[in-house]
Design an enzyme around this catalytic site. Sequence first.
Site, mmCIF file in Angstrom:
data_model
loop_
_atom_site.group_PDB
_atom_site.id
_atom_site.type_symbol
_atom_site.label_atom_id
_atom_site.label_comp_id
_atom_site.label_asym_id
_atom_site.label_seq_id
_atom_site.Cartn_x
_atom_site.Cartn_y
_atom_site.Cartn_z
ATOM 1 N N ARG A 151 0.889 -1.173 0.000
ATOM 2 C CA ARG A 151 0.000 0.000 0.000
ATOM 3 C C ARG A 151 0.921 1.216 0.000
ATOM 4 O O ARG A 151 1.675 1.439 0.940
ATOM 5 C CB ARG A 151 -0.914 -0.002 1.227
ATOM 6 N N HIS A 204 -7.393 0.686 -6.434
ATOM 7 C CA HIS A 204 -7.594 -0.166 -5.249
ATOM 8 C C HIS A 204 -8.262 -1.466 -5.719
ATOM 9 O O HIS A 204 -9.415 -1.746 -5.394
ATOM 10 C CB HIS A 204 -8.470 0.576 -4.233
ATOM 11 N N GLN A 228 -10.128 -4.134 -3.356
ATOM 12 C CA GLN A 228 -11.462 -3.755 -2.884
ATOM 13 C C GLN A 228 -12.525 -4.161 -3.899
ATOM 14 O O GLN A 228 -13.614 -4.614 -3.539
ATOM 15 C CB GLN A 228 -11.514 -2.249 -2.630
ATOM 16 N N ASP A 245 -17.290 6.904 -1.807
ATOM 17 C CA ASP A 245 -16.062 6.823 -1.011
ATOM 18 C C ASP A 245 -15.848 8.203 -0.388
ATOM 19 O O ASP A 245 -16.557 9.169 -0.731
ATOM 20 C CB ASP A 245 -14.890 6.443 -1.945
ATOM 21 N N CYS A 248 -16.295 1.405 0.435
ATOM 22 C CA CYS A 248 -15.132 0.575 0.793
ATOM 23 C C CYS A 248 -14.764 0.708 2.262
ATOM 24 O O CYS A 248 -14.109 -0.164 2.816
ATOM 25 C CB CYS A 248 -13.947 0.923 -0.102
ATOM 26 N N ARG A 289 -13.379 -8.875 1.775
ATOM 27 C CA ARG A 289 -11.957 -8.612 1.527
ATOM 28 C C ARG A 289 -11.158 -9.871 1.892
ATOM 29 O O ARG A 289 -10.227 -10.255 1.194
ATOM 30 C CB ARG A 289 -11.467 -7.426 2.378
#
Length: 308
Positions: free
Chosen positions: A109, A136, A139, A224, A264, A292
């Site tokens: 990340r 991402h 996700q 988001d 998310c 996830r």
Amino acid sequence: MHAQQNECRHFLALSDLNRDQAKALIARATELKRMHRSGQEHRPLARRTLAMIFEKASTRTRVSFEAGMVQLGGHAIFLSPRDTQLGRGEPIEDSARVISRMVDAVMIRTFEQATLERFAAHSQVPVINGLTDRLHPCQLLADMQTFAEHRGDIRGKRVAWIGDGNNMCHSFMEAAELFDFELRIACPEGYEPDAELLAAASDRCTILRDPREAASGAQLVATDVWASMGQEDEQARREAAFGPFQVTDSVMASSAKDALFMHCLPAHRGEEVAASVIDGPQSVVWDEAENRLHAQKALLELLMAPAQ
Ligand code: CP
Ligand code: NVA
């Protein structure tokens, strides 16, 4: 998948999967979920190690990868720049060469997609994108699994993205191509997704300025945060620009009757989403978060398990 000179497979973007692989991965994720819930042991990654490099904060990504590796019989190591030489300027290429000689896969990340790509180019083992400023993809594996479990095939459906044209929006755009759905993006002027990605996805993705219009007839509404990690200084300016882009009951009312709501997480109730929506009956955010774990276990299996 991303084939490097050493032929190992990376997962840096959803586009590293083809349609068949993506479909199989989602089905496998649901199977792994069933096996886990029924207490069935499945340890194909015994003695294997995943290094996890986090240059940004995380709850879900860290816990899901770490728990997932343990459940698959392996082990995960948490690495942060604060307590590794990465934080003291050791080149990313050297770090990749060293770490990848000791472990079987690396999850990163970080900020720039280019950093991830430089690491992958010098890694002997698969590298997984655990979020960059651009994408991402992990996700979206969980989100596509969640939609499939609640509503079946997403192919041909309409999805509304309300808010920032950010990393999550970009991965939804890649998902539109891979899983073959229509994506309507409602964002303020100046906060559109990347122009190049948009041009590549123009057959499936449309930009609109009215959240209700974007949500009209949508079977899935997603949003988001307005300020992503690294944009904390822009919070006030963004709050002003994004005010009309909150996912409210009225936005959900303009979507299809059985539309799902996704986020998310972490979420800010009263900013990008009303509490009544995220805590309401159409919200599947907790399933998304749980998935996830299962979707990434399917990914780890695909990238790391020895060929049968
Ligand atoms: N959704 C997500 O990636 O959450 P974390 O930042 O907690 O990992
Ligand atoms: N867009 C958000 C996603 C967090 C999971 C961020 O990058 O901070």
